[in-house]
Write an enzyme that holds these catalytic residues in place. Structure first.
Site: not given
Ligand code: GLN
Length: 186
Positions: A46, A77, A104, A126, A162, A164
């Site tokens: 997320g 992630c 990040r 992602i 991921h 899932e």
């Molecule tokens: N870009 C998100 C972050 O830095 C992580 C992306 C993800 O959970 N797919 O929190």
């Protein structure tokens, strides 16, 4: 077996079919009550900054921190970012559950997201972070461009990808996490 998934923001619902395919119960975690009787918890992907804000707004920071220190946890992630000892780009607070540093959005923007086959199973990166340093006694099970993408210790599993998002259930990582929850990992 009851597997919780932090359900404040992000990709929590996609875990349900994977967990149920293992014969376990999926518990969306929104309040501290939801943490009772869980065998383990998944911190999903997320947006980690938003997730941290929501954790504080709903008032479960302390209970979640206690849970993470004593029970099996898998961070994916954004979830991995919440568990890191140190977060860069930008610096961000975290639960500091495992000794690794994470940067990040290290592969670029959302449009630079991509998929990869790991052990014949397709996973997604992602807007993923990169693990930039890993402490001692942590197993690195997969690397990409010189950075770890899958870490394990006896209590913690970390993936920057991921599984899932793959509709073939249960994913090998959900199966592996269930082994954590029934104490088969050493
Ligand atoms: N870009 C998100 C972050 O830095 C992580 C992306 C993800 O959970 N797919 O929190």
């Amino acid at each position: 077996m009851k597997i919780g998934v932090l359900a404040l923001q992000g990709a929590f619902e996609l875990h349900k079919p994977h967990i149920e395919a293992l014969g376990a119960q999926y518990v969306p975690v929104v309040t501290s009550k939801n943490l009772n009787d869980l065998d383990g918890i998944i911190l999903p992907g997320g947006e980690s900054g938003t997730m941290l804000k929501l954790i504080n707004i709903v008032g479960i920071h302390q209970q979640l921190a206690n849970f993470l220190q004593t029970k099996p946890v898998w961070g994916i992630c954004a979830g991995a970012i919440l568990l890191a000892k140190s977060v860069k780009n930008p610096t961000q607070e975290s639960f500091s559950i495992l000794d690794f540093e994470i940067t990040r959005n290290a592969y670029g923007r959302q449009l630079d997201s991509f998929q990869e086959m790991i052990n014949d199973y397709q996973v997604s990166y992602i807007r993923a972070p990169q693990i930039s340093k890993v402490g001692k006694n942590i197993k690195i099970l997969k690397e990409k461009e010189g950075c770890a993408t899958w870490l394990e210790t006896p209590n913690v599993m970390i993936t920057t990808f991921h599984p899932e998002t793959n509709l073939s259930t249960p994913s090998p990582w959900h199966r592996r996490f269930a082994e954590y929850c029934i104490d088969l990992v050493s």
